[in-house]
Design an enzyme around this catalytic site. Sequence first.
Site, PDB file in Angstrom:
ATOM      1  N   PRO A  64      -4.660   8.863  -0.583  1.00  0.00           N
ATOM      2  CA  PRO A  64      -5.554   8.993   0.915  1.00  0.00           C
ATOM      3  C   PRO A  64      -4.169   9.102   1.763  1.00  0.00           C
ATOM      4  O   PRO A  64      -3.170   8.642   1.595  1.00  0.00           O
ATOM      5  CB  PRO A  64      -5.489   7.439   0.926  1.00  0.00           C
ATOM      6  CG  PRO A  64      -6.002   6.844  -0.344  1.00  0.00           C
ATOM      7  CD  PRO A  64      -5.080   7.811  -1.928  1.00  0.00           C
ATOM      8  N   HIS A  65      -4.884  10.112   2.401  1.00  0.00           N
ATOM      9  CA  HIS A  65      -3.663  10.693   3.086  1.00  0.00           C
ATOM     10  C   HIS A  65      -4.021  10.717   4.821  1.00  0.00           C
ATOM     11  O   HIS A  65      -5.719  10.762   4.846  1.00  0.00           O
ATOM     12  CB  HIS A  65      -3.244  11.840   2.899  1.00  0.00           C
ATOM     13  CG  HIS A  65      -3.851  12.992   1.892  1.00  0.00           C
ATOM     14  ND1 HIS A  65      -4.467  12.622   1.678  1.00  0.00           N
ATOM     15  CD2 HIS A  65      -4.414  14.150   3.655  1.00  0.00           C
ATOM     16  CE1 HIS A  65      -5.719  13.498   1.971  1.00  0.00           C
ATOM     17  NE2 HIS A  65      -5.574  14.490   2.876  1.00  0.00           N
ATOM     18  N   ALA A  66      -3.382  10.806   5.493  1.00  0.00           N
ATOM     19  CA  ALA A  66      -3.956  11.030   7.202  1.00  0.00           C
ATOM     20  C   ALA A  66      -2.429  11.428   8.118  1.00  0.00           C
ATOM     21  O   ALA A  66      -1.293  11.402   7.448  1.00  0.00           O
ATOM     22  CB  ALA A  66      -3.869   9.906   7.890  1.00  0.00           C
TER      23      ALA A  66
END
Length: 153
Positions: A64-66
């Site tokens: 998960p990344h942002a």
Amino acid sequence: MNVHFLITADAVALSNAGSKDEILELLAARFATAYELDLQDVLDHLREREALGSTGFGRGVAIPHARIGGLQRPVGVLLKLDSPVDFAAADGMPVDLVFGLVSPENAGATHLHALAAISRLTRDDAMRDALTAADTPEVLYGLITNAGDRDAA
């Protein structure tokens, strides 16, 4: 690996999360604690990215990344799950290793380099096996720190 993003010892944990959303909540909490980021801001951005498509990488790994404002460089969190969780990965396998990554808003290439570093780390069968077998956060942190030192040499 630390060449591409920062990961601190307090950003590595064992977890008993039971769902994808619970994993995202735990990641946001760990980012907030380890890097003094706003928990809700990180969680909102992780959920927003996940809504675009699963970040289940495959082979039991999710990334998960942002991108969020206020950061100077990419930072990471690693969660090793007690039991695998369905993450809607492309290969259909549930995940037991979750690498969270948040980068500065304008970190285009830097963000991609950090994602690539995580990808390389988890594609290595021996490393993946060692991470899966690790039974403490200290062992996990040592494994990824040593991988980063080896890659930098």
